[in-house]
Design a protein around this motif. Structure first.
Motif, short mmCIF file in Angstrom:
data_model
loop_
_atom_site.label_atom_id
_atom_site.label_comp_id
_atom_site.label_asym_id
_atom_site.label_seq_id
_atom_site.Cartn_x
_atom_site.Cartn_y
_atom_site.Cartn_z
N GLU A 184 27.85 -4.59 -25.19
CA GLU A 184 29.05 -5.26 -24.67
C GLU A 184 28.95 -5.56 -23.19
OE1 GLU A 184 32.82 -3.62 -25.73
OE2 GLU A 184 32.14 -3.14 -27.75
N HIS A 185 28.23 -4.74 -22.45
CA HIS A 185 28.13 -4.97 -21.00
C HIS A 185 27.16 -6.10 -20.65
CE1 HIS A 185 24.86 -2.11 -21.82
NE2 HIS A 185 24.24 -2.69 -20.82
N LEU A 186 26.40 -6.59 -21.62
CA LEU A 186 25.49 -7.70 -21.38
C LEU A 186 26.25 -9.00 -21.64
CD1 LEU A 186 22.59 -8.32 -20.60
CD2 LEU A 186 22.02 -8.29 -23.01
N VAL A 187 26.51 -9.75 -20.58
CA VAL A 187 27.31 -10.98 -20.68
C VAL A 187 26.55 -12.14 -20.04
CG1 VAL A 187 29.52 -9.76 -20.69
CG2 VAL A 187 28.53 -10.51 -18.52
N CYS A 188 27.04 -13.34 -20.28
CA CYS A 188 26.47 -14.54 -19.68
C CYS A 188 26.60 -14.43 -18.15
CB CYS A 188 27.20 -15.77 -20.19
SG CYS A 188 26.68 -17.30 -19.38
N PRO A 189 25.51 -14.65 -17.41
CA PRO A 189 25.59 -14.56 -15.95
C PRO A 189 26.39 -15.70 -15.32
CG PRO A 189 23.40 -15.25 -16.62
CD PRO A 189 24.15 -14.91 -17.87
N VAL A 190 26.64 -16.77 -16.06
CA VAL A 190 27.37 -17.91 -15.52
C VAL A 190 28.88 -17.73 -15.69
CG1 VAL A 190 27.75 -20.40 -15.70
CG2 VAL A 190 25.43 -19.47 -15.92
N CYS A 191 29.34 -17.51 -16.93
CA CYS A 191 30.78 -17.45 -17.21
C CYS A 191 31.28 -16.03 -17.46
CB CYS A 191 31.13 -18.34 -18.39
SG CYS A 191 30.55 -17.69 -19.99
N LYS A 192 30.38 -15.07 -17.53
CA LYS A 192 30.71 -13.66 -17.82
C LYS A 192 31.29 -13.46 -19.22
CE LYS A 192 29.57 -12.75 -13.57
NZ LYS A 192 28.41 -13.55 -13.28
N GLY A 193 31.06 -14.44 -20.09
CA GLY A 193 31.54 -14.36 -21.47
C GLY A 193 30.55 -13.65 -22.37
N VAL A 244 14.50 -14.19 -24.83
CA VAL A 244 14.24 -12.75 -24.88
C VAL A 244 12.73 -12.60 -24.99
CG1 VAL A 244 14.58 -10.61 -26.15
CG2 VAL A 244 16.45 -12.26 -25.98
N ARG A 245 12.12 -11.99 -23.96
CA ARG A 245 10.66 -11.79 -23.93
C ARG A 245 10.36 -10.31 -24.08
NH1 ARG A 245 9.02 -14.98 -18.52
NH2 ARG A 245 9.94 -16.97 -19.07
N ALA A 246 9.59 -9.98 -25.07
CA ALA A 246 9.18 -8.59 -25.33
C ALA A 246 10.40 -7.67 -25.36
CB ALA A 246 8.18 -8.13 -24.28
N GLY A 247 11.50 -8.17 -25.92
CA GLY A 247 12.71 -7.38 -26.06
C GLY A 247 13.59 -7.35 -24.81
N ILE A 248 13.19 -8.06 -23.76
CA ILE A 248 13.96 -8.07 -22.51
C ILE A 248 14.54 -9.46 -22.29
CG2 ILE A 248 13.84 -7.75 -20.02
CD1 ILE A 248 11.39 -5.90 -20.59
N PRO A 249 15.88 -9.57 -22.20
CA PRO A 249 16.48 -10.88 -21.99
C PRO A 249 16.24 -11.39 -20.56
CG PRO A 249 18.18 -9.21 -22.24
CD PRO A 249 16.87 -8.53 -22.41
N VAL A 250 15.90 -12.66 -20.46
CA VAL A 250 15.71 -13.31 -19.16
C VAL A 250 17.04 -13.97 -18.81
CG1 VAL A 250 14.38 -15.00 -17.84
CG2 VAL A 250 13.27 -13.68 -19.67
N MET A 251 17.86 -13.27 -18.04
CA MET A 251 19.23 -13.72 -17.78
C MET A 251 19.32 -14.51 -16.47
SD MET A 251 20.67 -12.59 -20.46
CE MET A 251 22.40 -12.73 -20.13
N ILE A 252 18.48 -15.51 -16.35
CA ILE A 252 18.46 -16.38 -15.17
C ILE A 252 18.91 -17.76 -15.63
CG2 ILE A 252 17.03 -17.40 -13.36
CD1 ILE A 252 15.14 -14.94 -13.77
N ALA A 253 20.05 -18.20 -15.12
CA ALA A 253 20.65 -19.45 -15.58
C ALA A 253 19.71 -20.64 -15.41
CB ALA A 253 21.96 -19.71 -14.84
N GLU A 254 18.95 -20.66 -14.35
CA GLU A 254 18.04 -21.77 -14.10
C GLU A 254 16.90 -21.85 -15.12
OE1 GLU A 254 19.00 -19.55 -11.74
OE2 GLU A 254 20.32 -20.86 -10.59
N ARG A 255 16.63 -20.76 -15.80
CA ARG A 255 15.58 -20.73 -16.81
C ARG A 255 16.12 -20.86 -18.23
NH1 ARG A 255 11.13 -16.28 -14.91
NH2 ARG A 255 10.72 -17.21 -12.89
N ALA A 256 17.43 -20.89 -18.36
CA ALA A 256 18.06 -20.99 -19.68
C ALA A 256 17.88 -22.39 -20.26
CB ALA A 256 19.54 -20.66 -19.59
N ARG A 257 17.81 -22.44 -21.56
CA ARG A 257 17.73 -23.70 -22.29
C ARG A 257 19.14 -24.16 -22.60
NH1 ARG A 257 17.86 -25.05 -27.71
NH2 ARG A 257 18.01 -22.90 -28.40
N THR A 258 19.39 -25.46 -22.44
CA THR A 258 20.70 -26.01 -22.77
C THR A 258 20.77 -26.27 -24.27
OG1 THR A 258 20.85 -27.08 -20.61
CG2 THR A 258 22.31 -27.90 -22.33
N LEU A 259 21.82 -25.76 -24.89
CA LEU A 259 22.02 -25.97 -26.33
C LEU A 259 22.53 -27.38 -26.59
CD1 LEU A 259 23.86 -22.63 -27.18
CD2 LEU A 259 21.46 -23.17 -27.61
#
Length: 72
Positions: free
Chosen positions: A7-16, A38-53
C-alpha cells in the motif's frame, strides 16, 4: 501469479494506487496512464522512464479494476 503491491508503494506523479501489469513486469497507474517497469523484482519508479499507456490499455485496466471491485 503476481505479488500484491504494498500500500505504501504509490505513483510518484499523482501519489495514487498502482496495479500490477501482466506477468508482474510493470506497475500501472490508471490516473496518470503510466507504466513503471519492474526489473529483477525492483520497480523503477522514475516518471521520465515510465511508458505511457495507450487509451485502450487505460480503458482495459480500469475495467479490470472495476471487475475486481477495486476503486481506483
Amino acid at each position: 501469479m503476481t505479488q500484491p503491491i504494498p500500500e505504501h508503494l504509490v505513483c510518484p506523479v499523482c501519489k495514487g494506487p498502482l496495479a500490477a501489469g501482466v506477468e508482474g513486469k510493470e506497475l500501472l497507474c490508471p490516473r496518470c496512464a503510466l507504466a513503471y517497469e519492474v526489473r529483477a523484482g525492483i520497480p523503477v519508479m522514475i516518471a521520465e522512464r515510465a511508458r505511457t499507456l495507450s487509451e485502450e490499455e487505460v480503458r482495459a485496466l480500469k475495467e479490470r479494476l472495476q471487475t475486481k471491485g477495486v476503486a481506483r
